[in-house]
Design an enzyme around this catalytic site. Structure first.
Site, PDB file in Angstrom:
ATOM      1  N   LYS A   1       0.868  -1.177   0.000  1.00 53.68           N
ATOM      2  CA  LYS A   1       0.000   0.000   0.000  1.00 53.68           C
ATOM      3  C   LYS A   1       0.900   1.220   0.000  1.00 53.68           C
ATOM      4  O   LYS A   1       1.748   1.375   0.873  1.00 53.68           O
ATOM      5  CB  LYS A   1      -0.901   0.024   1.237  1.00 53.68           C
ATOM      6  CG  LYS A   1      -1.780   1.271   1.313  1.00 53.68           C
ATOM      7  CD  LYS A   1      -2.536   1.331   2.620  1.00 53.68           C
ATOM      8  CE  LYS A   1      -3.455   2.543   2.670  1.00 53.68           C
ATOM      9  NZ  LYS A   1      -2.728   3.813   2.538  1.00 53.68           N
TER      10      LYS A   1
ATOM     11  N   SER B   1       6.253   5.552  -2.178  1.00 52.09           N
ATOM     12  CA  SER B   1       7.393   4.715  -2.578  1.00 52.09           C
ATOM     13  C   SER B   1       8.279   4.326  -1.400  1.00 52.09           C
ATOM     14  O   SER B   1       9.482   4.142  -1.551  1.00 52.09           O
ATOM     15  CB  SER B   1       8.224   5.432  -3.658  1.00 52.09           C
ATOM     16  OG  SER B   1       7.433   5.752  -4.774  1.00 52.09           O
ATOM     17  N   ARG B   2       7.676   4.229  -0.197  1.00 52.71           N
ATOM     18  CA  ARG B   2       8.401   3.825   1.015  1.00 52.71           C
ATOM     19  C   ARG B   2       9.495   4.823   1.409  1.00 52.71           C
ATOM     20  O   ARG B   2      10.394   4.492   2.178  1.00 52.71           O
ATOM     21  CB  ARG B   2       9.019   2.418   0.850  1.00 52.71           C
ATOM     22  CG  ARG B   2       7.993   1.319   0.611  1.00 52.71           C
ATOM     23  CD  ARG B   2       7.046   1.183   1.796  1.00 52.71           C
ATOM     24  NE  ARG B   2       6.116   0.083   1.633  1.00 52.71           N
ATOM     25  CZ  ARG B   2       4.878   0.204   1.173  1.00 52.71           C
ATOM     26  NH1 ARG B   2       4.431   1.398   0.799  1.00 52.71           N
ATOM     27  NH2 ARG B   2       4.078  -0.830   1.086  1.00 52.71           N
ATOM     28  N   PHE B   3       9.449   6.041   0.891  1.00 56.83           N
ATOM     29  CA  PHE B   3      10.429   7.068   1.247  1.00 56.83           C
ATOM     30  C   PHE B   3       9.846   7.893   2.389  1.00 56.83           C
ATOM     31  O   PHE B   3       9.549   9.085   2.240  1.00 56.83           O
ATOM     32  CB  PHE B   3      10.740   7.927   0.019  1.00 56.83           C
ATOM     33  CG  PHE B   3      12.210   8.193  -0.163  1.00 56.83           C
ATOM     34  CD1 PHE B   3      13.132   7.162  -0.124  1.00 56.83           C
ATOM     35  CD2 PHE B   3      12.683   9.481  -0.373  1.00 56.83           C
ATOM     36  CE1 PHE B   3      14.484   7.399  -0.289  1.00 56.83           C
ATOM     37  CE2 PHE B   3      14.033   9.730  -0.539  1.00 56.83           C
ATOM     38  CZ  PHE B   3      14.927   8.688  -0.497  1.00 56.83           C
TER      39      PHE B   3
END
Length: 419
Positions: free
Chosen positions: A216, A396-398
């Site tokens: 997600k 983007s998991r950043f």
């Protein structure tokens, strides 16, 4: 009649056409947003307004982010790899503008998201005219640049293999099987339950294997070290109030992790009952597993996770018991049945069955009546924080991570951590 009655969407074997089709969908949502802006002053948050707001929310919360990722993670990097000469110079000048547009539009969307969510539940009728206008104009000019320069460049430079590579990447992002029927740019990854084809509880079975594919993306907000409070308790208070406003499910629920004498950790969910400059307080049976572990190793870690806001807070520190007066005050504020249950239960101790548990409660109710006193083995714990980390989910998991660490003089040092 040879022409279809509806506007058919291109499939991902024509990825540039899919991207342009997405622009058409975005334009329709922007038009709905402008109509809603004009509708609200006269009609308020009526059914029509709530439906329109819900449609805009659904699209820009899901499909629009996938479209941005298509461009940022695939289209532009692929173009950069093949562009030469004038194309390379054009791309070098334009790509930063496109990426900045995405960031700016995301920031504007966060404000609109909050306003639209309140319209959907009928609790507000306000929609900022200035933000809507800026959001619409930025998107329109952004799409014109892409359609006038980026899309034609991709059509000129990409061969069939590169087009297939781009299309497959877009399919994977949306969780679409390459062998599935054509799907549009609006397609979003389906929940795991909807895509499951085999279910098993055996070790290493289908469910366990698919866990790695559950993803997600986050994008509701951002966390900047220049915007947070100097004091972490003030920052926590700010986030907690926002969780209440957003009607997060049980915002006061927190994980408590402790360790036993062998250093083995255990965790459970409890409810925080007070927080202030002194720390974070909860109440329990001192003879429970966590009570015994804290007595032996007086340190713990707390975790708040507010899924709806894509936020978590981790709090580490030393734990001590609250005063008897504080424990008495809270115990006496609880409903009668909760007080009787606290007396009847030897928390964490084994018992034969539910019937025995109910029998113990009935005996306690007969013995103590309407005014039970707090038992000595029941009371509060307070964690005095030494380290507090605020985590905001990002695309983007950043992710954004800001941590506060208590210094020897009692002040707090603050710094950003890498995701």
């Amino acid at each position: 009649m040879n022409q279809p009655l509806h506007d058919t969407a291109p499939d991902f074997d024509q990825p540039v056409a899919v991207l342009k089709h997405c622009h058409g969908r975005i334009r329709k949502q922007l038009a709905t947003l402008e109509k809603l802006l004009a509708h609200l002053p006269e009609h308020g948050a009526d059914e029509q307004a709530r439906q329109a707001a819900a449609a805009v929310l659904k699209y820009f919360d899901k499909a629009a982010h996938l479209h941005h990722d298509d461009e940022e993670q695939d289209l532009i990097p692929m173009l950069t790899a093949v562009a030469r000469g004038e194309d390379a110079a054009t791309l070098q000048a334009l790509a930063p503008t496109i990426l900045q547009d995405h960031k700016d539009m995301d920031a504007m969307w966060q404000d609109l998201h909050e306003q639209l969510a309140l319209i959907v539940d009928g609790s507000a009728t306000h929609l900022s005219t200035s933000i809507v206008q800026r959001f619409v104009q930025r998107y329109l000019s952004h799409m014109e640049r892409e359609e006038g320069i980026i899309a034609p460049m991709a059509l000129r430079l990409f061969d069939a293999q590169q087009m297939d590579q781009l299309g497959q990447a877009m399919r994977r992002r949306r969780g679409i099987d390459p062998t599935a029927a054509p799907a549009s740019c609006d397609a979003v990854p389906a929940p795991a339950a909807a895509t499951a084809t085999a279910v098993t509880t055996a070790p290493g079975g289908a469910i366990g294997d698919r866990v790695a594919d559950l993803r997600k993306d986050y994008g509701h907000a951002q966390l900047d070290e220049n915007d947070v409070a100097d004091d972490p308790i003030q920052q926590f208070t700010r986030w907690f109030e926002e969780a209440l406003k957003a009607e997060v499910n049980e915002p006061n629920a927190m994980g408590v992790s402790t360790v036993d004498d062998d250093g083995r950790p255990t965790s459970r969910i409890v409810l925080v009952k007070q927080f202030d400059a002194r720390g974070f307080t909860w109440y329990t049976n001192y003879d429970s597993q966590k009570g015994k572990q804290i007595a032996s190793k007086p340190f713990a870690c707390l975790l708040f996770f507010w899924r709806e806001l894509e936020r978590q807070v981790r709090i580490e520190g030393r734990v001590e018991r609250t005063s008897a007066e504080e424990s008495d005050k809270y115990f006496n504020s609880r409903p009668l049945k909760s007080r009787l249950a606290a007396i009847a239960s030897r928390q964490s101790a084994p018992i034969a069955n539910r019937a025995s548990l109910e029998h113990n409660y009935e005996e306690v109710a007969r013995q103590y009546g309407e005014a039970p006193s707090r038992p000595a083995n029941w009371g509060g714990f307070r964690l005095e924080p030494e380290r507090i980390e605020f985590w905001q989910g990002r695309r983007s998991r950043f992710h954004d991570r800001i941590v506060y660490t208590r210094q020897e003089d009692g002040s707090w040092a603050r710094q950003r951590l890498q995701p």
